[in-house]
Design a protein around this motif. Sequence first.
Motif, short mmCIF file in Angstrom:
data_model
loop_
_atom_site.label_atom_id
_atom_site.label_comp_id
_atom_site.label_asym_id
_atom_site.label_seq_id
_atom_site.Cartn_x
_atom_site.Cartn_y
_atom_site.Cartn_z
N ALA A 169 -1.66 -26.96 6.43
CA ALA A 169 -2.06 -26.66 5.12
C ALA A 169 -1.84 -27.74 4.21
N THR A 171 2.31 -20.91 10.87
CA THR A 171 2.55 -22.19 10.02
C THR A 171 3.04 -22.19 8.85
N GLU A 173 -4.62 -17.09 6.29
CA GLU A 173 -4.98 -18.05 7.41
C GLU A 173 -4.43 -18.85 8.04
N ASN A 174 -2.57 -18.44 6.98
CA ASN A 174 -1.91 -19.46 8.56
C ASN A 174 -0.80 -19.15 8.29
#
Length: 294
Positions: free
Chosen positions: A14, A87, A83-84
């Motif tokens: 991202a 990561t 959302e991440n």
Amino acid sequence: MPNRTPLLSPHGKAVVVTGASSGLGEACARNLARIGFQVYAGVRRTEDAERLTASGAARLVPVILDVTDEKTIAAAVDRIAEENPETGLFGLVNNAGIAVTAPLECVSPELLRRQLDINVVGQLAVIQGFLPLLRTGAGRIVNITSGLGNVAIPYLGAYAAAQFAKEGLSDALRRELAPFGIPVSVVQPGAVMTPIWDKMALEAGRTLEDAPEAVAELYRDTFLRFLETNEHSARTSAVTADDVARTVMRALVVKRPRTRYGVGKDATGGRLLARLLPDRAIDKVFGGIVTAAS
């Protein structure tokens, strides 16, 4: 067989790009999404978010992010963290900015504060907000400045001051974040024709009108001539927004990014001027800009 620099895969990573509603920011966001990054395109207005969404670009997600508004920064950080979660964030591209164009004698304290708030203070606020996610994602920072971060020219003193400050922030951040393995790169574009030039011309006219008439008259002819010459230079420049976008992409995908990338002859030339020539010699180079029109 030629040596090839190994590149990092963008997939599953991202990236946030600020100031992505138009110009360099939009070009960077679209290019990074095209090669496989999940791109969060920071915009200030819902209509810009809607336009980017309507374009249907895969992996390009608009997010409301005003670099001068701590609430929108915090909301963007929270959304991207949610959302991440595993990561984190791989890249933060700080592009948002404005360009105040006027003789410094005509620049009000309010206008200078706005220039610095958006281009300097807001940039640091965004970096501070996203640093925890960058640590999680073993990420990196790319700060877009300008060739004017090397040499200040007449009538762009306020903008140059902001770019010099952003360069200084970048150097300090690079050294402070090195122990955490977070590289910081600077991309310095030269003159590139983007919508910022229309905004600059409009704001420049207003600034001149708001200045005391006696002061404005001292600069009017040479300043208006400068605006015309500067815009012509941008329109005829061989450098495009896509060139800048490709440079930003390279800073994100090479394993060992450079500390600085110049884009365009005027940006790299300005850096050489600052290194090789004494101040008085540089003054002569730009002396013609402020010479009264005949």
